[in-house]
Design an enzyme around this catalytic site. Structure first.
Site, PDB file in Angstrom:
ATOM      1  N   THR A 224       0.934  -1.069  -0.035  1.00 44.45           N
ATOM      2  CA  THR A 224      -0.066  -0.064   0.169  1.00 44.45           C
ATOM      3  C   THR A 224       0.820   1.264   0.289  1.00 44.45           C
ATOM      4  O   THR A 224       1.910   1.220   0.513  1.00 44.45           O
ATOM      5  CB  THR A 224      -0.920   0.140   1.201  1.00 44.45           C
ATOM      6  OG1 THR A 224      -1.618  -1.063   1.307  1.00 44.45           O
ATOM      7  CG2 THR A 224      -1.900   1.121   1.246  1.00 44.45           C
ATOM      8  N   GLY A 254      -9.556  -5.192   1.160  1.00 43.58           N
ATOM      9  CA  GLY A 254      -9.111  -4.709   2.271  1.00 43.58           C
ATOM     10  C   GLY A 254      -9.577  -3.312   2.725  1.00 43.58           C
ATOM     11  O   GLY A 254     -10.473  -2.841   2.280  1.00 43.58           O
TER      12      GLY A 254
END
Length: 358
Positions: A224, A254
């Site tokens: 990320t 997510g």
């Protein structure tokens, strides 16, 4: 009968005494304030992350370390220049994240990890702290820069989140850069997937959560990229983009595209971008919780971030980190993992870059 001048003098004296008492009370209250509340507001500020996880110096070559630091600096300087020239925090966040999405170093855009089906499915979100407007996309496979899609959803649609083929159709209609799914292929990410699949076979159970989410396997669940910024107009913004979790299955999404979990911004408190084990960050509503602790309990940004990342998330069984900036320009990078790729720049142009848990 007393002289009227006497009463006038007495009345004036009482007024003076009352004014002195009022001033004394005000001074007393001010002296009781916490020093942290008397903060000089920064003109602007920007902070970024490139993922948190088992990032150890002993596992990093000097060449890799230099590459990560160079890309973090390149990315944050893009946003810094926008803010320095009076641009919006939203633009700074988006353009900064674009740089990291276009790099194979990070688990976002070009460097996205692989699903169990050996595909790349990308998520992103962005939020405006002034209006609380937000946009997010999930599970796209052909949009080169998912943060651009999130911004388009926020600006040009009545929705907050779009997913899958519908999101990709909207991206085409908006004229965003569409690529072949093969664009996201990188050899090291593919090999990481194969290592995890091999470990599953060793365990003999493909549905074993410990094998699927094995925290000892590098890149199995971390990655990320994200950015949070404060602009000269006092507006906060945050954004997050990811390829998700290596070996994820069955349309898993997510925390990155979930407003309040992976991304949150509110001009009354702070702007936050998360990175870590998404299932736990969703359950803890990490990004919003930090803002709420500031608004409702009067915590500083540092206190709120520490409470959530060092206590709440670990108590649930999760790990990861956040980067955040508050309405005064104070910045925090809080993580409970071995390391987190991160960088900050303030309104004085001072740059700080970190990788390990110094």
């Amino acid at each position: 009968m007393r002289n009227p001048i006497f009463f006038l003098a007495l009345f004036s004296l009482c007024l003076s005494c009352g004014e002195m008492d009022s001033n004394a009370n005000t001074t007393a209250k001010a002296s009781d304030d916490k020093p942290s509340e008397v903060t000089q507001k920064a003109e602007f500020a920007i902070i970024i992350h490139g993922g948190a996880g088992n990032i150890l110096k002993k596992n990093m070559t000097s060449e890799d370390e230099a590459a990560y630091k160079a890309k973090l600096e390149e990315a944050i300087r893009v946003g810094y220049e926008i803010l320095k020239n009076g641009g919006s925090s939203l633009d700074a966040v988006q353009k900064t994240i674009n740089v990291m999405e276009d790099s194979p170093l990070f688990n976002a855009g070009k460097g996205a990890v692989f699903t169990n089906a050996e595909t790349n499915e990308l998520d992103a979100s962005i939020m405006d702290g002034k209006t609380l407007n937000a946009g997010a996309s999930a599970g796209t496979t052909t949009v080169r820069n998912p943060i651009n899609l999130a911004r388009a959803i926020m600006d040009n649609s009545p929705h907050v989140m779009m997913a899958g083929t519908g999101a990709e159709t909207f991206a085409k209609e908006q004229g965003l850069d569409i690529v072949s799914p093969s664009y996201f292929y990188t050899e090291n990410r593919f090999k990481s997937l194969q290592r995890i699949k091999a470990s599953e076979k060793t365990e003999g159970d493909h549905d074993n959560n410990q094998a699927f989410y094995d925290p000892t396997i590098k890149d199995s669940k971390f990655g990320t990229v994200g950015c949070a910024a404060l602009d000269k107009d006092g507006n906060l913004a945050a954004g997050t983009s990811t390829g998700g979790m290596t070996n994820k299955r069955y349309g898993r999404v997510g925390d990155a595209p979930i407003i309040g979990a992976g991304t949150y911004a509110n001009n009354n408190s702070c702007a936050v971008s998360s990175t870590g084990w998404g299932e736990y960050f969703i359950r803890a509503m990490v990004a919003h919780d930090i803002s709420a602790l500031m608004q409702y309990k009067g915590m500083s940004l540092a206190e709120a971030a520490r409470e959530v990342i060092q206590k709440k998330v670990p108590d649930l069984g999760g790990d990861g980190g956040i980067i955040a900036v508050d309405k005064n320009g104070a910045m925090v990078a809080e993580f409970n993992t071995a390391g987190m790729y991160r960088a900050t720049m303030n309104d004085k142009g001072e740059l700080e870059i970190g990788i390990y848990g110094e």
